[in-house]
Motif scaffolding. Structure first.
Motif, PDB file in Angstrom:
ATOM      1  N   ALA A  63      10.426  11.270  -4.366  1.00  0.00           N
ATOM      2  CA  ALA A  63       9.225  11.976  -4.677  1.00  0.00           C
ATOM      3  C   ALA A  63       8.947  11.938  -6.238  1.00  0.00           C
ATOM      4  O   ALA A  63       7.893  11.495  -6.795  1.00  0.00           O
ATOM      5  N   VAL A  64      10.114  12.032  -7.058  1.00  0.00           N
ATOM      6  CA  VAL A  64       9.690  12.365  -8.257  1.00  0.00           C
ATOM      7  C   VAL A  64       9.406  10.744  -9.027  1.00  0.00           C
ATOM      8  O   VAL A  64       8.778  10.461  -9.647  1.00  0.00           O
ATOM      9  N   THR A  65      10.550   9.745  -8.366  1.00  0.00           N
ATOM     10  CA  THR A  65      10.038   8.495  -9.046  1.00  0.00           C
ATOM     11  C   THR A  65       8.708   7.796  -8.548  1.00  0.00           C
ATOM     12  O   THR A  65       8.226   7.078  -9.084  1.00  0.00           O
ATOM     13  N   GLY A  66       8.315   8.110  -7.201  1.00  0.00           N
ATOM     14  CA  GLY A  66       6.900   7.975  -6.684  1.00  0.00           C
ATOM     15  C   GLY A  66       5.809   8.379  -7.550  1.00  0.00           C
ATOM     16  O   GLY A  66       4.952   7.800  -7.682  1.00  0.00           O
ATOM     17  N   LEU A  67       6.058   9.755  -8.001  1.00  0.00           N
ATOM     18  CA  LEU A  67       5.228  10.259  -8.860  1.00  0.00           C
ATOM     19  C   LEU A  67       5.017   9.561 -10.028  1.00  0.00           C
ATOM     20  O   LEU A  67       3.847   9.426 -10.707  1.00  0.00           O
ATOM     21  N   ALA A  68       5.937   9.067 -10.710  1.00  0.00           N
ATOM     22  CA  ALA A  68       5.909   8.538 -11.839  1.00  0.00           C
ATOM     23  C   ALA A  68       5.087   7.099 -11.549  1.00  0.00           C
ATOM     24  O   ALA A  68       4.568   6.694 -12.540  1.00  0.00           O
ATOM     25  N   TYR A  69       5.373   6.215 -10.707  1.00  0.00           N
ATOM     26  CA  TYR A  69       4.857   5.054 -10.154  1.00  0.00           C
ATOM     27  C   TYR A  69       3.386   5.181  -9.956  1.00  0.00           C
ATOM     28  O   TYR A  69       2.425   4.295 -10.288  1.00  0.00           O
ATOM     29  N   THR A  70       2.724   6.474  -9.745  1.00  0.00           N
ATOM     30  CA  THR A  70       1.409   6.500  -9.301  1.00  0.00           C
ATOM     31  C   THR A  70       0.628   6.203 -10.659  1.00  0.00           C
ATOM     32  O   THR A  70      -0.551   6.084 -10.631  1.00  0.00           O
ATOM     33  N   ALA A  71       1.317   6.563 -11.812  1.00  0.00           N
ATOM     34  CA  ALA A  71       0.567   6.522 -13.023  1.00  0.00           C
ATOM     35  C   ALA A  71       0.688   5.079 -13.590  1.00  0.00           C
ATOM     36  O   ALA A  71       0.275   4.826 -14.978  1.00  0.00           O
ATOM     37  N   VAL A  72       1.151   4.136 -13.210  1.00  0.00           N
ATOM     38  CA  VAL A  72       1.400   2.810 -13.492  1.00  0.00           C
ATOM     39  C   VAL A  72      -0.127   2.150 -14.159  1.00  0.00           C
ATOM     40  O   VAL A  72       0.096   1.617 -15.392  1.00  0.00           O
ATOM     41  N   LEU A 350      -9.480  -2.716  -3.761  1.00  0.00           N
ATOM     42  CA  LEU A 350     -10.152  -1.553  -3.301  1.00  0.00           C
ATOM     43  C   LEU A 350     -10.905  -1.503  -2.047  1.00  0.00           C
ATOM     44  O   LEU A 350     -11.488  -2.529  -1.553  1.00  0.00           O
ATOM     45  N   TRP A 351     -11.050  -0.417  -1.471  1.00  0.00           N
ATOM     46  CA  TRP A 351     -11.754  -0.467  -0.024  1.00  0.00           C
ATOM     47  C   TRP A 351     -13.272  -0.250  -0.225  1.00  0.00           C
ATOM     48  O   TRP A 351     -13.668   0.182  -1.140  1.00  0.00           O
ATOM     49  N   THR A 384      -0.849  -4.706   5.656  1.00  0.00           N
ATOM     50  CA  THR A 384      -1.282  -4.817   4.076  1.00  0.00           C
ATOM     51  C   THR A 384      -2.077  -3.602   3.576  1.00  0.00           C
ATOM     52  O   THR A 384      -1.795  -3.198   2.636  1.00  0.00           O
ATOM     53  N   LEU A 385      -2.879  -2.742   4.551  1.00  0.00           N
ATOM     54  CA  LEU A 385      -3.476  -1.829   3.955  1.00  0.00           C
ATOM     55  C   LEU A 385      -2.665  -0.678   3.556  1.00  0.00           C
ATOM     56  O   LEU A 385      -2.817   0.139   2.644  1.00  0.00           O
ATOM     57  N   GLY A 386      -1.472  -0.401   4.493  1.00  0.00           N
ATOM     58  CA  GLY A 386      -0.729   0.431   4.354  1.00  0.00           C
ATOM     59  C   GLY A 386       0.153   0.446   3.192  1.00  0.00           C
ATOM     60  O   GLY A 386       0.292   1.511   2.147  1.00  0.00           O
ATOM     61  N   VAL A 387       0.549  -0.907   2.821  1.00  0.00           N
ATOM     62  CA  VAL A 387       1.431  -1.335   1.471  1.00  0.00           C
ATOM     63  C   VAL A 387       0.522  -0.668   0.409  1.00  0.00           C
ATOM     64  O   VAL A 387       1.041  -0.357  -0.490  1.00  0.00           O
ATOM     65  N   ARG A 388      -0.737  -1.303   0.192  1.00  0.00           N
ATOM     66  CA  ARG A 388      -1.482  -0.997  -0.651  1.00  0.00           C
ATOM     67  C   ARG A 388      -1.862   0.400  -1.159  1.00  0.00           C
ATOM     68  O   ARG A 388      -1.944   1.146  -2.063  1.00  0.00           O
ATOM     69  N   ALA A 389      -1.991   1.287   0.232  1.00  0.00           N
ATOM     70  CA  ALA A 389      -2.172   2.666   0.004  1.00  0.00           C
ATOM     71  C   ALA A 389      -0.936   3.230  -0.699  1.00  0.00           C
ATOM     72  O   ALA A 389      -1.063   4.222  -1.394  1.00  0.00           O
ATOM     73  N   HIS A 390       0.295   2.842  -0.185  1.00  0.00           N
ATOM     74  CA  HIS A 390       1.595   3.494  -0.564  1.00  0.00           C
ATOM     75  C   HIS A 390       1.642   3.247  -2.048  1.00  0.00           C
ATOM     76  O   HIS A 390       2.364   3.834  -2.852  1.00  0.00           O
ATOM     77  N   MET A 391       1.241   2.014  -2.455  1.00  0.00           N
ATOM     78  CA  MET A 391       1.318   1.636  -4.045  1.00  0.00           C
ATOM     79  C   MET A 391       0.007   2.149  -4.867  1.00  0.00           C
ATOM     80  O   MET A 391       0.158   2.002  -6.180  1.00  0.00           O
ATOM     81  N   THR A 393      -2.975   1.554  -4.760  1.00  0.00           N
ATOM     82  CA  THR A 393      -3.994   0.424  -4.993  1.00  0.00           C
ATOM     83  C   THR A 393      -5.486   0.157  -4.349  1.00  0.00           C
ATOM     84  O   THR A 393      -6.127  -0.630  -4.288  1.00  0.00           O
ATOM     85  N   LEU A 394      -5.242   1.098  -3.047  1.00  0.00           N
ATOM     86  CA  LEU A 394      -6.294   0.809  -2.051  1.00  0.00           C
ATOM     87  C   LEU A 394      -7.758   1.527  -2.393  1.00  0.00           C
ATOM     88  O   LEU A 394      -8.875   1.060  -2.258  1.00  0.00           O
ATOM     89  N   PHE A 395      -7.641   2.751  -2.967  1.00  0.00           N
ATOM     90  CA  PHE A 395      -8.640   3.405  -3.086  1.00  0.00           C
ATOM     91  C   PHE A 395      -8.899   3.702  -4.736  1.00  0.00           C
ATOM     92  O   PHE A 395      -9.774   4.602  -5.173  1.00  0.00           O
ATOM     93  N   GLY A 396      -8.306   2.988  -5.726  1.00  0.00           N
ATOM     94  CA  GLY A 396      -8.203   3.219  -6.895  1.00  0.00           C
ATOM     95  C   GLY A 396      -7.635   4.575  -7.441  1.00  0.00           C
ATOM     96  O   GLY A 396      -6.663   5.325  -6.982  1.00  0.00           O
TER      97      GLY A 396
END
Length: 499
Positions: A63-72, A350-351, A384-391, A393-396
């Motif tokens: 969770a902590v490392t994922g939170l940091a990645y959201t701000a890439v 983006l969707w 593909t959509l799931g991976v993009r949402a996880h990263m 990048t799907l909805f900006g």
């Protein structure tokens, strides 16, 4: 929903007192008539408790490392603004061929792999070079060019388009910079996350069914007027309820690229032919066998080794692709060898996504092959959509905010779970302890035989599909057995021989 259970009394489910009567409602409501719990309830309680105690630390790190990645995206702009953005937006961009020539003059090493035109007026052009020493690390060199002046703004070592900072944060989240061994932590967390979420939902909604009146409203809202462990339990559970869908999506998508469960998913996709259709990059027509050498050649950057092939310029290839309907952000793939076609792929994540691809003959510009997003199998689209949402990048920006909320909520749920464990500790007499007692073991003996006949093969199938889940569950059982033996021996020593 994914942290230690709040049970403090051996053998007592969290929704029932030792006598079998539900405890007073968290909000002071009237309890409904007592219901007799089957063996499934204590078994689920014990599984949720031990999985939460042992797996929650891994989830907290994720969770902590994922939170940091959201701000890439924002961090990239902060750290690499000089490379990613232009200082002054001009009126007319220079031809891509001219920008490419400037890159080859400044960076003659390697070969040109692709060209990425600016996605916005204030973005730079990206030219990706395949360099042998970097290719061994599965990385590339990306050179950034001011599209209005053809000035090279800098170069970075990238990993499939990700900047060094983004790559570092991605590795931190995936494997803690420990390589393949480190990937086990994230797979273990993702493997148990869905079990903890679903188990927590069953426990919470099962508990709420035993109450009547106003208490039922506290299923999705924190109970008011409560204190201590009841307050912590309400916050923990309601947080899990609201985040459950997002957590399940993150668990599923995270497992798709894990080491062991990911291999099972790959086998499934292969058996179902659930991959995007391949783009045929072989040039067609007379140009594939050789063109008229007497005709004048046009090239984006000459014909020296490592440059783009003779034929149409990169600008002309892009024009042909635009005419064929490939609008929006694209990446232009340069032919790696004679007889290969140019490729132009939409990259708008983006969707709604635009991910059509086309191959174009290097001399005529004719579209020789095309694969549209609409032609992708359903499972390939979902993956593909799931991976993009996880990263994120799907909805900006909205996607980033949702991921940040989920990461913060998961962190809060874990902290509340451990707080419940501490709050339920015995505090009086000789039985004082640092934390609460675990649920009683042996709950499986209360299960009906038909249930066991179904549950055991089902557990084996789940363990096969999610190997780390299966092996860690066996590890939990082994540890539980060892603790049981130690406690029996300790009790025998305390009681002494019978008189």
């Amino acid at each position: 929903m994914n942290t230690p259970s709040d049970t403090s009394t051996e053998g007592t489910p969290p929704s029932a007192s030792p006598g079998g009567t539900p405890p007073p409602d968290d909000a002071g409501g009237t309890p409904a008539p007592a219901r007799i719990r089957s063996g499934w309830w204590p078994l689920l309680t014990r599984l949720h408790f031990y999985a939460g105690v042992l797996v929650a630390p891994f989830l907290l790190v994720a969770a902590v490392t994922g939170l940091a990645y959201t701000a890439v995206p924002q961090l990239d702009q902060l750290v690499y603004g000089e490379q990613l953005r232009v200082e002054r937006v001009g009126e007319t961009p220079r031809p891509l061929a001219e920008q490419l020539a400037a890159v080859r003059e400044a960076h003659p090493e390697g070969t040109v792999a692709s060209v990425v035109p600016p996605e916005a007026p204030d973005h730079t052009t990206k030219v990706v070079l395949s360099v042998p020493e970097l290719a061994e690390q599965d990385k590339q060199r990306t050179v950034y060019v001011d599209p209005y002046t053809a000035e090279v703004r800098g170069a970075l070592t990238t990993w499939w388009g990700s900047t060094p900072l983004a790559t570092w944060l991605d590795d931190l989240h995936r494997n803690l910079h420990l390589g393949e061994t480190g990937r086990l932590y994230s797979e273990l967390a993702a493997s148990w996350l869905w079990v903890l979420v679903l188990g927590g939902l069953l426990l919470w909604f099962g508990r709420r069914r035993t109450y009547a009146g106003a208490a039922k409203r506290n299923t999705v809202l924190p109970a008011r007027g409560t204190r201590g462990v009841r307050r912590s339990r309400s916050l923990h559970a309601v947080t899990g309820v609201w985040l459950s869908v997002g957590l399940l999506v993150l668990s599923a998508t995270g497992l798709t690229w894990s080491a062991y469960a990911g291999a099972r998913f790959t086998e499934l996709r292969t058996s179902l032919s659930a991959y995007p259709p391949e783009l045929d990059t072989a040039a067609s027509g007379p140009a594939a066998a050789g063109h008229d050498h007497s005709a004048p050649e046009q090239s984006g950057a000459g014909t020296a080794p490592g440059d783009v092939p003779a034929g149409l310029t990169v600008d002309q290839i892009l024009d042909r692709a635009r005419a064929a309907g490939l609008d929006g952000p694209v990446e232009i793939g340069v032919p790696a060898e004679d007889g290969s076609a140019w490729t132009v792929a939409q990259t708008d994540g983006l969707w709604p996504v635009h991910l059509d691809r086309a191959a174009l003959d290097p001399h005529s510009g004719e579209v020789t092959s095309r694969v549209d997003w609409a032609e992708w199998p359903v499972l390939a689209k979902l993956s593909t959509l799931g991976v993009r949402a996880h990263m994120g990048t799907l909805f900006g920006l909205a996607n980033q905010i949702v991921l940040a909320v989920i990461a913060l909520g998961l962190t809060a749920g874990i902290v509340l779970g451990y707080r419940m464990w501490w709050q339920r500790r015995p505090t009086r007499g000789a039985g004082r302890a640092l934390v609460g007692r675990p649920p009683a073991r042996g709950a499986w003996r209360q299960l009906p035989w038909p249930g066991l006949v179904v549950a055991v093969p089902l557990a084996a199938a789940v363990g096969w599909a999610f190997p780390l889940l299966g092996w860690s569950l066996l590890g939990f059982l082994a540890l539980d057995g060892v603790l049981a033996v130690i406690r029996r021996q300790r009790a025998a020593r305390v009681s002494g021989p019978a008189a």
